[in-house]
Design an enzyme around this catalytic site. Structure first.
Site, PDB file in Angstrom:
ATOM      1  CG  ASP A 132      -0.150  -0.062   2.550  1.00 52.85           C
ATOM      2  OD1 ASP A 132       0.870  -0.785   2.608  1.00 52.85           O
ATOM      3  OD2 ASP A 132      -0.533   0.622   3.507  1.00 52.85           O
ATOM      4  CD  GLU A 151       4.219   0.431   6.914  1.00 48.99           C
ATOM      5  OE1 GLU A 151       5.008   0.706   7.832  1.00 48.99           O
ATOM      6  OE2 GLU A 151       3.856   1.290   6.076  1.00 48.99           O
TER       7      GLU A 151
HETATM    8 ZN   LIG Z   1       6.743   2.298   4.051  1.00 48.25          ZN
END
Ligand SMILES: [Zn+2]
Length: 388
Positions: A78, A140
């Site tokens: 992401d 993340e």
């Molecule tokens: Zn990163």
């Protein structure tokens, strides 16, 4: 099989938007990125497993070779959201500008995956004595739900793990934890002319803040680590909302704060210490105090300086392993039994910024470094490693 070129892989990954964000309106699925990687890696002979973490959010575990041990090369699929109006080019179109490639995620960190593939290609016809696992996580940049799901599943991944977050090709073996917390106080509003009519949430909050700053001072006396630019743990009172009018006793007040513990400080113990200070204040002020995290904590991370992976990465890069100020998925991989290090080609200064870039002169050394790591952990006989 026709694998796209390195640059085509970068372009395709950048063109597949995969923003993760705590604001639901901006949050996206990462499926397109996972499918691109799974397609290329399956063509190369990897066994690909796609794990759904939540609706629209997926981790990819791609393995080459089997058995225990081996190497994990990991990253997140992401990106953060971007201010398109501040970019000088389309953030979803890879563009070459001078000595850099520019695009959302080139540095942080979709660009890490094509570099792994580039490193791999000449090695694929050799026998892998220990497996190589390529791990692409989701979310993340928001909740770390992908890495947490892996840690909760508890399946061992490999002997060593390298996360290719932007570190300027310097090995990182420590970072602080990240905790974002909220305290809500519910008192009783009333006319300001008669304090007995209400119970002030604002005055209770003043005491709460005093206790928090007291705990901060105590933790800063007790914990310090010179590896960090800011050697002490920090606690920042970030925002406060309460009350509405000067002539009303404040009935409600909320405080949000951020706490950055050092390695060795357990987030749960810190929370317990805070909770212990809040209870007496709730009694004293006759208010209700609720306390909890805004997000699950990112634990602090430290890999011991004398580990094989740390020594090897220091040898290969020529840099002593250091600390950084940002949180990563490293503590979750470490929980799964991997010696873990953060080491990647991008520069953190340009991450989460308009015109995010990767310097082209980082490509070759990164590919060479990854190839050496794969050779060390997957191709060399384990007896050879032991004899060294
Ligand atoms: Zn990163």
């Amino acid at each position: 099989m026709s694998l796209p070129s390195l640059r085509e892989q970068f372009s395709a990954l950048i063109a597949a938007p995969s923003i993760s964000c705590t604001q639901p309106a901006l949050d996206m699925s990462n499926r397109a990125v996972i499918d691109l990687l799974a397609g290329w890696l399956s063509d190369l002979g990897f066994a690909c497993e796609i794990q759904q973490v939540s609706p629209g959010k997926f981790n990819l575990l791609a393995s080459y070779g089997s058995g225990p041990g081996g190497l994990v090369l990991a990253g997140h699929s992401d990106t953060v959201p971007c201010d398109e109006s501040l970019w000088h080019s389309d953030p979803l179109r890879l563009s070459e500008q001078g000595d850099r490639w520019v695009g959302l995620g080139v540095c942080d960190m979709k660009g890490f995956f094509p570099l792994i593939i580039e490193a791999l290609l000449p090695l694929l016809d050799q026998p892998f004595r220990q497996p190589l696992l390529i791990l692409a996580t989701c979310d993340e940049e928001s909740s770390m739900a992908g890495a947490r799901a892996l840690a909760e599943a508890g399946r061992p991944l490999g002997r060593a793990a390298v996360i290719g977050e932007p570190t300027g090709l310097r090995p990182i073996r420590l970072h602080k934890g990240v905790m974002m917390e909220r305290i809500d106080i519910l008192g009783q509003s009333g006319h300001s002319s008669d304090p007995t009519l209400g119970r002030s949430a604002l005055e209770a909050m003043q005491d709460v803040m005093g206790e928090l700053l007291g705990l901060r001072a105590q933790w800063q006396r007790e914990f310090s680590n010179p590896q960090f630019g800011v050697p002490q743990p920090t606690l920042n009172l970030g925002c406060i909302h309460g009350g509405d009018n000067p002539n009303r006793i404040c009935g409600q007040c909320a405080l949000e704060f951020d706490l950055r513990p050092l390695p060795g400080m357990d987030p749960e113990l810190l929370r317990a210490a805070i909770r212990g200070k809040l209870q007496p204040l709730a009694l004293k002020h006759e208010v209700r105090i609720d306390y909890g995290p805004l997000f699950p904590a990112v634990p602090p991370f430290e890999e011991a300086a004398d580990r094989e992976l740390v020594r090897l990465a220091e040898h290969l890069t020529g840099h002593t392993a250091q600390a950084v100020a940002f949180g990563t998925e490293a503590p979750y991989l470490q929980q799964l039994g991997c010696e873990t290090l953060v080491l990647g080609p991008g520069d953190i200064d340009c991450a989460h910024q308009p015109d995010e870039y990767l310097q082209l002169d980082r490509i070759e050394p990164t590919v060479a470094l990854l190839r050496q790591l794969i050779q060390h952990y997957c191709l060399t006989r384990s007896e050879d490693v032991q004899r060294r």
